[in-house]
Enzyme design. Structure first.
Site, PDB file in Angstrom:
ATOM      1  NE  ARG A 171      -3.232   0.296   3.152  1.00 32.14           N
ATOM      2  CZ  ARG A 171      -4.448   0.774   2.920  1.00 32.14           C
ATOM      3  NH1 ARG A 171      -5.270   0.104   2.150  1.00 32.14           N
ATOM      4  NH2 ARG A 171      -4.850   1.906   3.460  1.00 32.14           N
ATOM      5  NE  ARG A 175       5.994   9.099  -4.280  1.00 28.79           N
ATOM      6  CZ  ARG A 175       5.329   9.481  -3.221  1.00 28.79           C
ATOM      7  NH1 ARG A 175       5.958  10.065  -2.218  1.00 28.79           N
ATOM      8  NH2 ARG A 175       4.031   9.313  -3.167  1.00 28.79           N
ATOM      9  NE  ARG A 248      -4.385  -6.018  15.526  1.00 31.11           N
ATOM     10  CZ  ARG A 248      -4.091  -6.513  16.711  1.00 31.11           C
ATOM     11  NH1 ARG A 248      -4.771  -7.528  17.223  1.00 31.11           N
ATOM     12  NH2 ARG A 248      -3.080  -6.009  17.400  1.00 31.11           N
ATOM     13  NE  ARG A 279      -2.990   5.351  12.065  1.00 34.60           N
ATOM     14  CZ  ARG A 279      -3.311   4.880  10.877  1.00 34.60           C
ATOM     15  NH1 ARG A 279      -2.535   5.126   9.845  1.00 34.60           N
ATOM     16  NH2 ARG A 279      -4.394   4.166  10.683  1.00 34.60           N
ATOM     17  CD  GLU A 299      -5.418   4.509  14.292  1.00 34.84           C
ATOM     18  OE1 GLU A 299      -5.556   5.701  13.921  1.00 34.84           O
ATOM     19  OE2 GLU A 299      -5.213   3.581  13.500  1.00 34.84           O
ATOM     20  CE1 TYR A 347      -6.495  -1.085   5.257  1.00 33.27           C
ATOM     21  CE2 TYR A 347      -4.768  -2.701   4.929  1.00 33.27           C
ATOM     22  CZ  TYR A 347      -5.193  -1.507   5.442  1.00 33.27           C
ATOM     23  OH  TYR A 347      -4.301  -0.728   6.145  1.00 33.27           O
ATOM     24  CG  ASP A 349      -7.740   3.390   1.488  1.00 38.19           C
ATOM     25  OD1 ASP A 349      -7.866   3.195   2.707  1.00 38.19           O
ATOM     26  OD2 ASP A 349      -6.634   3.450   0.917  1.00 38.19           O
TER      27      ASP A 349
HETATM   28  P1  FAD Z   1     -18.394   1.534   7.646  1.00 32.21           P
HETATM   29  O1  FAD Z   1     -17.932   2.928   7.688  1.00 32.21           O
HETATM   30  O2  FAD Z   1     -17.813   0.550   8.603  1.00 32.21           O
HETATM   31  O3  FAD Z   1     -19.975   1.536   7.804  1.00 32.21           O
HETATM   32  C1  FAD Z   1     -20.719   0.391   8.135  1.00 32.21           C
HETATM   33  C2  FAD Z   1     -21.844   0.837   9.052  1.00 32.21           C
HETATM   34  O4  FAD Z   1     -22.688  -0.278   9.287  1.00 32.21           O
HETATM   35  C3  FAD Z   1     -21.362   1.316  10.416  1.00 32.21           C
HETATM   36  O5  FAD Z   1     -21.888   2.587  10.697  1.00 32.21           O
HETATM   37  C4  FAD Z   1     -21.903   0.259  11.383  1.00 32.21           C
HETATM   38  O6  FAD Z   1     -22.268   0.799  12.636  1.00 32.21           O
HETATM   39  C5  FAD Z   1     -23.106  -0.258  10.627  1.00 32.21           C
HETATM   40  N1  FAD Z   1     -23.479  -1.620  11.000  1.00 32.21           N
HETATM   41  C6  FAD Z   1     -22.694  -2.714  11.013  1.00 32.21           C
HETATM   42  N2  FAD Z   1     -23.374  -3.786  11.445  1.00 32.21           N
HETATM   43  C7  FAD Z   1     -24.628  -3.351  11.710  1.00 32.21           C
HETATM   44  C8  FAD Z   1     -25.794  -3.988  12.218  1.00 32.21           C
HETATM   45  N3  FAD Z   1     -25.794  -5.276  12.537  1.00 32.21           N
HETATM   46  N4  FAD Z   1     -26.920  -3.255  12.385  1.00 32.21           N
HETATM   47  C9  FAD Z   1     -26.925  -1.929  12.082  1.00 32.21           C
HETATM   48  N5  FAD Z   1     -25.841  -1.284  11.615  1.00 32.21           N
HETATM   49  C10 FAD Z   1     -24.704  -1.979  11.425  1.00 32.21           C
HETATM   50  N6  FAD Z   1      -9.914   5.379   3.921  1.00 32.21           N
HETATM   51  C11 FAD Z   1      -9.341   6.335   3.150  1.00 32.21           C
HETATM   52  O7  FAD Z   1      -9.686   6.492   1.971  1.00 32.21           O
HETATM   53  N7  FAD Z   1      -8.374   7.162   3.682  1.00 32.21           N
HETATM   54  C12 FAD Z   1      -7.956   7.072   4.971  1.00 32.21           C
HETATM   55  O8  FAD Z   1      -7.090   7.842   5.397  1.00 32.21           O
HETATM   56  C13 FAD Z   1      -8.538   6.055   5.781  1.00 32.21           C
HETATM   57  N8  FAD Z   1      -8.140   5.915   7.059  1.00 32.21           N
HETATM   58  C14 FAD Z   1      -8.726   4.959   7.836  1.00 32.21           C
HETATM   59  C15 FAD Z   1      -8.316   4.850   9.167  1.00 32.21           C
HETATM   60  C16 FAD Z   1      -8.903   3.906   9.987  1.00 32.21           C
HETATM   61  C17 FAD Z   1      -8.448   3.794  11.394  1.00 32.21           C
HETATM   62  C18 FAD Z   1      -9.919   3.042   9.474  1.00 32.21           C
HETATM   63  C19 FAD Z   1     -10.555   1.998  10.346  1.00 32.21           C
HETATM   64  C20 FAD Z   1     -10.325   3.129   8.154  1.00 32.21           C
HETATM   65  C21 FAD Z   1      -9.739   4.093   7.313  1.00 32.21           C
HETATM   66  N9  FAD Z   1     -10.146   4.255   5.987  1.00 32.21           N
HETATM   67  C22 FAD Z   1      -9.547   5.218   5.203  1.00 32.21           C
HETATM   68  C23 FAD Z   1     -11.171   3.368   5.386  1.00 32.21           C
HETATM   69  C24 FAD Z   1     -12.592   3.947   5.461  1.00 32.21           C
HETATM   70  O9  FAD Z   1     -12.951   4.129   6.805  1.00 32.21           O
HETATM   71  C25 FAD Z   1     -13.541   2.964   4.788  1.00 32.21           C
HETATM   72  O10 FAD Z   1     -13.174   2.730   3.446  1.00 32.21           O
HETATM   73  C26 FAD Z   1     -15.016   3.419   4.768  1.00 32.21           C
HETATM   74  O11 FAD Z   1     -15.392   4.136   5.895  1.00 32.21           O
HETATM   75  C27 FAD Z   1     -15.874   2.176   4.655  1.00 32.21           C
HETATM   76  O12 FAD Z   1     -17.237   2.506   4.510  1.00 32.21           O
HETATM   77  P2  FAD Z   1     -18.323   1.365   4.700  1.00 32.21           P
HETATM   78  O13 FAD Z   1     -19.644   1.991   4.460  1.00 32.21           O
HETATM   79  O14 FAD Z   1     -17.942   0.182   3.902  1.00 32.21           O
HETATM   80  O15 FAD Z   1     -18.169   0.869   6.210  1.00 32.21           O
HETATM   81  N1  UDP Z   2       3.355   0.608   7.973  1.00 34.70           N
HETATM   82  C1  UDP Z   2       4.564   0.491   8.594  1.00 34.70           C
HETATM   83  N2  UDP Z   2       5.136   1.592   9.148  1.00 34.70           N
HETATM   84  C2  UDP Z   2       4.561   2.801   9.099  1.00 34.70           C
HETATM   85  C3  UDP Z   2       3.313   2.922   8.454  1.00 34.70           C
HETATM   86  C4  UDP Z   2       2.726   1.808   7.903  1.00 34.70           C
HETATM   87  O1  UDP Z   2       5.121  -0.599   8.688  1.00 34.70           O
HETATM   88  O2  UDP Z   2       5.142   3.766   9.630  1.00 34.70           O
HETATM   89  C5  UDP Z   2       2.740  -0.617   7.391  1.00 34.70           C
HETATM   90  C6  UDP Z   2       1.787  -1.300   8.392  1.00 34.70           C
HETATM   91  O3  UDP Z   2       1.886  -2.692   8.198  1.00 34.70           O
HETATM   92  C7  UDP Z   2       0.435  -0.814   7.930  1.00 34.70           C
HETATM   93  C8  UDP Z   2       0.627  -0.764   6.417  1.00 34.70           C
HETATM   94  O4  UDP Z   2       1.978  -0.305   6.254  1.00 34.70           O
HETATM   95  O5  UDP Z   2      -0.601  -1.690   8.315  1.00 34.70           O
HETATM   96  C9  UDP Z   2      -0.321   0.128   5.682  1.00 34.70           C
HETATM   97  O6  UDP Z   2      -0.223   1.427   6.207  1.00 34.70           O
HETATM   98  P1  UDP Z   2      -1.406   2.470   6.068  1.00 34.70           P
HETATM   99  O7  UDP Z   2      -0.923   3.770   6.586  1.00 34.70           O
HETATM  100  O8  UDP Z   2      -1.908   2.413   4.676  1.00 34.70           O
HETATM  101  O9  UDP Z   2      -2.466   1.835   7.080  1.00 34.70           O
HETATM  102  P2  UDP Z   2      -3.932   2.294   7.528  1.00 34.70           P
HETATM  103  O10 UDP Z   2      -3.979   3.808   7.453  1.00 34.70           O
HETATM  104  O11 UDP Z   2      -4.885   1.618   6.591  1.00 34.70           O
HETATM  105  O12 UDP Z   2      -4.033   1.773   8.924  1.00 34.70           O
END
Ligand code: FAD
Ligand code: UDP
Length: 370
Positions: A171, A175, A248, A279, A299, A347, A349
């Protein structure tokens, strides 16, 4: 039946589906078990700062259609993600680039950096990487692996790097230029005014019920609509009949601090294994905030067990095989659509979710003519 679609989950996938269905004149009910809409992209204004309640969310995509689509709902700022990685008392630029290599080895030219990495790859003897550890070493060499990847990854995923799939590390860009942009994508930014407004606009005029868990009244809910769009955990939908998928989880610890700048950057990674969080994000820096106070979130990765939030699917071979069994059941369904990060066990985004949701809408309603 009162509704055409029951949509389980007011996250990005469910809300896009609801918006598009509503536009076509279908009647939708959206339910969510949380007490707010938005799923994991939910943001909340505290002390004048948009707080990303479920971790840093930076929007990035190279897909022009996705970029134009999301901009119907918000204007984006010029934020570029350039995290800092902290290992003991040393600070490195991410993703792995000439700034990282210079700090680590004192090399100045791309040729010198490449030579150093090649030397380390050669020493490792890895020809065809079979897991994350081998993949990482063959991309950036042993020094970077040891300091910036090994500890972070092991705490993030709760498994040693040689038991994790390679795609996770792919991911991140590597560079040979002095470019600290975490993403290679053409478009990037943070919505001015936060993410929640996007979902509010999508769900405007649509029936939404919060604090409603689908599984508390599964049969009732199913009988309310002609079709169900399910964005929760697919294994739970099928009552774990083939066994549990692995996820996770995370714990977030948020603090308001009486100072205006805590760490000078939106994202600082803590790369040694001994520090329990991965982080710290300082929310105001996502929007170039100048408020007198600041808000930070630590986090902490956590083992997932039933009842916890399943933030990440564990897309290794074992779990992907198990998911394939559930997918086979899902493919036979005529009145249920599984979508999003949990429904499709990927996984994803945000931009991936938008692409998937729009594809699903095209399948369901045909090409959009507006
Ligand atoms: P979700 O946002 O999980 O929505 C699912 C919804 O369903 C939730 O509100 C949940 O409560 C509801 N639900 C589940 N089960 C039930 C049930 N049984 N009854 C009623 N409701 C239910 N993406 C990026 O592009 N850039 C980023 O920088 C980025 N950072 C991230 C950092 C973290 C820590 C995490 C966890 C994710 C990150 N993502 C990022 C990914 C991004 O969050 C997801 O791609 C996106 O939010 C997924 O949308 P979704 O609708 O699939 O799921
Ligand atoms: N990662 C790492 N070191 C860092 C940042 C990321 O080893 O400083 C690895 C780690 O395994 C992580 C993966 O790269 O799960 C993807 O990172 P990303 O920032 O895309 O993770 P997310 O924002 O989805 O948690």
């Amino acid at each position: 039946m009162k509704y055409d679609y029951l949509i389980v989950g007011a996250g990005l996938f469910g809300s896009i589906f609801a918006y598009e269905a509503n536009k076509k004149g279908y009647k939708c009910l959206v339910i969510d078990k949380r007490n707010h809409i938005g799923g994991n992209i939910y943001t909340e204004k505290i002390e004048g700062i948009q707080v990303h309640k479920y971790g840093a969310h930076i929007f990035h995509t190279s897909n022009k259609r996705v970029w134009e689509y999301i901009q119907q709902f918000a204007e984006f700022n010029r934020f570029t993600n350039s995290p800092i990685a902290k290992y003991k008392d040393e600070i490195y630029n991410m993703p792995f680039n000439m700034n990282t290599f210079n700090k680590l080895w004192g090399v100045v030219t791309p040729q010198e950096a490449q030579e150093k990495i090649n030397e380390q790859i050669k020493e490792s003897g890895i020809m065809k990487p079979k897991n994350l550890e081998e993949q990482a070493i063959s991309l950036v060499g042993k020094d970077i692996y040891e300091k910036l990847i090994k500890g972070y990854t092991q705490k993030q995923w709760g498994k040693p790097c040689n038991e994790l799939p390679s795609f996770i590390i792919k991911r991140l860009p590597v560079r040979f230029t002095y470019d600290n942009n975490y993403f290679n994508d053409l478009y990037q930014g943070i919505p001015i005014g936060g993410y929640t407004q996007i979902i509010e606009k999508m769900l405007d005029g649509i029936d939404v019920q919060l604090n409603c868990n689908f599984f508390d009244r599964k049969e009732d809910y199913i009988s309310m609509a002609k079709k169900v769009v399910f964005t929760g955990m697919i294994d739970q939908y099928y009552d774990y009949c083939f066994g549990e998928l692995e996820y996770r989880s995370l714990k977030f610890e948020t603090e308001i601090l009486e100072l205006n700048n805590y760490q000078g950057n939106a994202v600082v990674n803590y790369n040694e294994y001994e520090i329990p969080f991965t982080r710290i994000i300082e929310h105001k820096h996502f929007e170039f905030g100048i408020q007198p106070k600041t808000i930070i979130t630590k986090e902490y990765p956590a083992t997932w067990k039933k009842g916890d939030e399943p933030y990440y699917p564990m897309n290794d071979e074992k779990n992907n095989k198990l998911y394939a069994k559930y997918k086979e059941l899902a493919d036979k369904e005529e009145n249920i659509i599984f979508g999003g990060r949990l429904g499709m066990y990927k996984y994803f985004d945000m931009h991936n979710v938008i692409e998937e949701a729009l594809q699903t809408c095209i399948k369901e309603f045909g090409e959009n003519d507006d």
